[in-house]
Motif scaffolding. Structure first.
Motif, mmCIF file in Angstrom:
data_model
loop_
_atom_site.group_PDB
_atom_site.id
_atom_site.type_symbol
_atom_site.label_atom_id
_atom_site.label_comp_id
_atom_site.label_asym_id
_atom_site.label_seq_id
_atom_site.Cartn_x
_atom_site.Cartn_y
_atom_site.Cartn_z
ATOM 1 N N PHE A 143 10.519 -38.844 -72.824
ATOM 2 C CA PHE A 143 11.951 -38.842 -72.485
ATOM 3 C C PHE A 143 12.444 -40.267 -72.246
ATOM 4 O O PHE A 143 13.634 -40.564 -72.431
ATOM 5 C CB PHE A 143 12.245 -37.920 -71.292
ATOM 6 N N ALA A 144 11.534 -41.162 -71.866
ATOM 7 C CA ALA A 144 11.915 -42.567 -71.707
ATOM 8 C C ALA A 144 12.309 -43.173 -73.056
ATOM 9 O O ALA A 144 13.254 -43.970 -73.146
ATOM 10 C CB ALA A 144 10.775 -43.351 -71.076
ATOM 11 N N ASP A 145 11.585 -42.794 -74.126
ATOM 12 C CA ASP A 145 11.959 -43.235 -75.470
ATOM 13 C C ASP A 145 13.354 -42.735 -75.829
ATOM 14 O O ASP A 145 14.179 -43.475 -76.379
ATOM 15 C CB ASP A 145 10.970 -42.696 -76.506
ATOM 16 N N GLU A 146 13.596 -41.455 -75.551
ATOM 17 C CA GLU A 146 14.890 -40.866 -75.913
ATOM 18 C C GLU A 146 16.026 -41.517 -75.136
ATOM 19 O O GLU A 146 17.138 -41.692 -75.655
ATOM 20 C CB GLU A 146 14.871 -39.352 -75.671
ATOM 21 N N ASN A 147 15.756 -41.901 -73.884
ATOM 22 C CA ASN A 147 16.775 -42.599 -73.109
ATOM 23 C C ASN A 147 17.064 -43.974 -73.693
ATOM 24 O O ASN A 147 18.210 -44.425 -73.730
ATOM 25 C CB ASN A 147 16.319 -42.726 -71.653
ATOM 26 N N ARG A 148 16.014 -44.645 -74.163
ATOM 27 C CA ARG A 148 16.204 -45.952 -74.801
ATOM 28 C C ARG A 148 17.062 -45.801 -76.070
ATOM 29 O O ARG A 148 17.985 -46.592 -76.309
ATOM 30 C CB ARG A 148 14.848 -46.564 -75.159
ATOM 31 N N LEU A 149 16.761 -44.789 -76.870
ATOM 32 C CA LEU A 149 17.526 -44.561 -78.093
ATOM 33 C C LEU A 149 18.980 -44.226 -77.762
ATOM 34 O O LEU A 149 19.915 -44.720 -78.403
ATOM 35 C CB LEU A 149 16.891 -43.431 -78.903
ATOM 36 N N PHE A 150 19.164 -43.371 -76.757
ATOM 37 C CA PHE A 150 20.507 -42.928 -76.377
ATOM 38 C C PHE A 150 21.367 -44.095 -75.913
ATOM 39 O O PHE A 150 22.575 -44.157 -76.195
ATOM 40 C CB PHE A 150 20.387 -41.882 -75.265
ATOM 41 N N THR A 151 20.769 -45.031 -75.190
ATOM 42 C CA THR A 151 21.521 -46.165 -74.637
ATOM 43 C C THR A 151 21.505 -47.385 -75.558
ATOM 44 O O THR A 151 21.845 -48.486 -75.128
ATOM 45 C CB THR A 151 20.949 -46.569 -73.259
ATOM 46 N N GLN A 152 21.115 -47.177 -76.820
ATOM 47 C CA GLN A 152 21.024 -48.295 -77.767
ATOM 48 C C GLN A 152 20.117 -49.408 -77.222
ATOM 49 O O GLN A 152 20.398 -50.592 -77.370
ATOM 50 C CB GLN A 152 22.417 -48.834 -78.092
ATOM 51 N N MET A 153 19.032 -48.974 -76.590
ATOM 52 C CA MET A 153 17.992 -49.855 -76.046
ATOM 53 C C MET A 153 18.458 -50.673 -74.833
ATOM 54 O O MET A 153 17.757 -51.571 -74.391
ATOM 55 C CB MET A 153 17.444 -50.812 -77.128
ATOM 56 N N ARG A 154 19.638 -50.338 -74.290
ATOM 57 C CA ARG A 154 20.102 -51.067 -73.105
ATOM 58 C C ARG A 154 19.406 -50.562 -71.839
ATOM 59 O O ARG A 154 19.134 -51.335 -70.933
ATOM 60 C CB ARG A 154 21.621 -50.943 -72.964
ATOM 61 N N GLY A 155 19.159 -49.262 -71.765
ATOM 62 C CA GLY A 155 18.445 -48.723 -70.623
ATOM 63 C C GLY A 155 16.993 -49.170 -70.665
ATOM 64 O O GLY A 155 16.317 -49.013 -71.678
ATOM 65 N N LYS A 156 16.496 -49.708 -69.576
ATOM 66 C CA LYS A 156 15.139 -50.249 -69.546
ATOM 67 C C LYS A 156 14.112 -49.168 -69.225
ATOM 68 O O LYS A 156 14.414 -48.178 -68.562
ATOM 69 C CB LYS A 156 15.030 -51.367 -68.504
ATOM 70 N N THR A 157 12.879 -49.407 -69.672
ATOM 71 C CA THR A 157 11.733 -48.585 -69.273
ATOM 72 C C THR A 157 10.586 -49.507 -68.895
ATOM 73 O O THR A 157 10.195 -50.378 -69.672
ATOM 74 C CB THR A 157 11.260 -47.662 -70.416
ATOM 75 N N ILE A 158 10.056 -49.298 -67.689
ATOM 76 C CA ILE A 158 8.901 -50.041 -67.209
ATOM 77 C C ILE A 158 7.854 -49.033 -66.741
ATOM 78 O O ILE A 158 8.172 -48.120 -65.971
ATOM 79 C CB ILE A 158 9.263 -50.985 -66.036
ATOM 80 N N GLY A 159 6.622 -49.191 -67.199
ATOM 81 C CA GLY A 159 5.513 -48.339 -66.759
ATOM 82 C C GLY A 159 4.542 -49.144 -65.908
ATOM 83 O O GLY A 159 4.214 -50.283 -66.254
ATOM 84 N N ILE A 160 4.070 -48.547 -64.797
ATOM 85 C CA ILE A 160 3.185 -49.253 -63.861
ATOM 86 C C ILE A 160 2.085 -48.313 -63.374
ATOM 87 O O ILE A 160 2.372 -47.194 -62.923
ATOM 88 C CB ILE A 160 3.979 -49.782 -62.652
#
Length: 547
Positions: A143-160
């Motif tokens: 779902f993090a990928d889909e959020n990135r696609l939805f926001t035109q890669m503006r929404g960030k994703t960081i995994g820790i």
């Protein structure tokens, strides 16, 4: 004469208005930040067993202010870390996302592979090979990928996470970065060139500080040890402990013990590994300015130390209890930071686990509960004799791993053997061995639509291109492991029943005993965000958690 609109036109216009209203509402309520928390090896009953020791700001805040799905389960086998993290974020099972275990036998290259392994990338932040990792073996989006696609890669994703797979698989294919901990003699957070070619300043600053080294101290119980009545005796016969200390009892001088226990790696098997993870996550929130604009960001955090401690000391240990009491305090730190810097009602959190764990079988045996240990050497000897007696060769079997048997297709052809006949012969042989409960063929997995029982879980975990030709199910509470400490991997309740808590923006207060499954999480978060579901998702949105 008053004219009426044709019905179809009225519905079209009305539907357009309704759709606009709903979409507007979804847009207005979208949180600035989604924080996904996976607590490695957290059984559901830890929430209830240790509840009296928790404060109001951690686990209990999630329960009291959020939504508690009390009957949440994994719906596939095997219940391991890699598949678990992938399933939480992709909304599907190994059958589709392809992460069938932590390690598995690759039928094409005839060798074992690791779920996050990528020999084509380079380590960043260390000279070791610990950074040669990526999500390339995961076949679907998160779902993090889909959020990135939805926001035109503006929404960030960081995994820790301390574990590479716990950071990489949740963050998905399009993550800005995933970071994991490299201990040994370095004690630093690293990444791979899959994401970037250098560490950002905030990570370098964290690594150059004494944040990690400060935890090489004495580990004693946070509360008086005699108040830990929810766990067994501190000194018992069911815990491994650390090299250099004769008993697995408090206190533990970590600075002294680290020399014989992997240097900074010893911290992984203490609650301080979770505290280091939280320290780094708070640094990431600030360093990456997460949740500070109108595009939803995703922070995927996995707390791995709970798994290391569980493996070492077992489900019923005071070490496990202390680890959860301390994790509760770390969660409170996170929520205070989010309240102060993102804003109450501006972020959404979910918390779950990647699998549970079985009580130490030796302990179960001591209280007269059926349990035990698997003798793989004896099983192997019986099986090789069968192969020789029946087919005149042991080369018919290419690999045995993850409770699966992989047949040698070249040898089958050479001996002019029918694969379906051989599969069934192996089933008939294996089911006669001690401590094997069930055996199934690949043909059965591919041709039968199971609806109940362990068979459904096996089928959901079976990937036709990656899984074996025969699948073995061991007896309940029987494991291949040392007689001290515990493990996981089965489709039984102690491995499948894990917490699922939702909290924050868009989530109402409540609870349910209706059954939910791990693949429901990703479509639920996707629905909350108004984005596409992950492309392989098989779960359903849990509409009853929404406010």
């Amino acid at each position: 004469m008053k004219k009426t609109l044709p019905l179809f036109l009225f519905l079209l216009i009305s539907g357009s208005c309704v759709a606009h209203t709903v979409n507007s509402s979804l847009t207005d309520s979208r949180p600035k930040l989604v924080v996904g928390i996976v607590v490695d090896q957290m059984r559901y009953d830890y929430l209830t067993r240790f509840a009296s020791k928790f404060g109001e700001g951690g686990f209990m805040r999630l329960i009291n202010e959020g939504f508690n799905c009390k009957n949440n389960h994994f719906n596939y086998v095997p219940t391991y870390t890699g598949p678990g993290h992938a399933s939480v974020y992709t909304g599907t099972t190994p059958k589709y996302h392809g992460i069938i275990s932590n390690n598995w036998y690759d039928k094409e290259i005839k060798s074992s592979v690791y779920c996050a392994q990528d020999d084509e990338v380079n380590s960043v932040g260390t000279e070791s090979s610990a950074g040669k990792m990526s999500p390339q073996r995961m076949l679907t989006t998160s779902f993090a990928d889909e959020n990135r696609l939805f926001t035109q890669m503006r929404g960030k994703t960081i995994g820790i996470a301390l574990k590479d797979r716990g950071a990489i698989l949740p963050a998905g294919h399009t993550a800005n970065t995933a970071y994991w901990f490299h201990g040994k003699d370095e004690g630093v957070w690293i990444t791979s060139s899959y994401y970037r070619n250098d560490l950002p300043k905030w990570v370098s600053d964290f690594n150059s500080s004494d944040a990690v080294e400060s935890y090489l101290k004495v580990w004693n119980t946070l509360l008086p040890v005699d108040t830990y009545v929810e766990s067994g005796e501190d000194q018992n016969d069911f815990e491994r402990g650390f090299k250099g200390k004769t008993t697995a009892t408090f206190p533990y001088d970590l600075a002294t013990l680290s020399t014989q226990n992997g240097g900074f790696d010893i911290l992984k098997t203490t609650p301080f590994g979770n505290s280091i993870t939280m320290d780094f996550a708070l640094a990431a929130l600030k360093g990456e300015a997460l949740g500070q604009d109108d595009d939803t960001d995703v922070l995927a955090i996995s707390f791995s130390s709970t798994d290391y401690v569980g493996h070492n000391f077992g489900v019923n240990s005071k070490e496990v209890e202390d680890t959860y009491i301390r994790l509760d305090k770390d969660l409170e730190r996170l929520f205070i930071y989010l309240d102060n810097n993102i804003g109450k009602g501006e972020y959404t959190v979910f918390l779950t686990s990647d699998h549970g764990a079985v009580e130490v079988p030796a302990y179960l045996e001591s209280v007269n509960i059926p349990a035990g240990y698997l003798d793989y050497n004896s099983r192997k000897a019986l099986f090789q004799k069968f192969l020789m007696d029946t087919y005149g060769t042991t080369e018919l079997v290419e690999n045995v791993s993850n409770n699966q048997i992989f047949l040698n297709k070249v040898k089958l052809k050479e001996l002019d053997l029918n694969i379906h006949d051989v599969e069934q012969a192996l089933v008939d042989e294996q089911i006669s061995y001690p401590n094997i409960a069930k055996v199934y063929t690949a043909t059965t997995m591919n041709s039968t639509n199971f609806t109940t029982g362990i068979e459904v879980l096996l089928q959901n975990g079976y990937n036709q291109k990656r899984s074996g030709d025969v699948i073995v199910v061991d007896d309940i509470a029987h494991i291949s492991y040392s007689k001290k400490g515990s493990t996981h991997g089965s489709g039984l309740n102690y491995d499948t029943h894990v917490p699922l808590l939702f909290f924050g923006a868009g989530i109402k207060q409540g609870e349910t005993f209706d059954k939910t499954v791990i693949p429901d999480i990703a479509p639920t978060i996707s629905a909350l965000l108004g984005i596409s579901f992950p492309n392989g998702s098989t779960g359903k949105p849990l509409g009853f958690v929404f406010d």
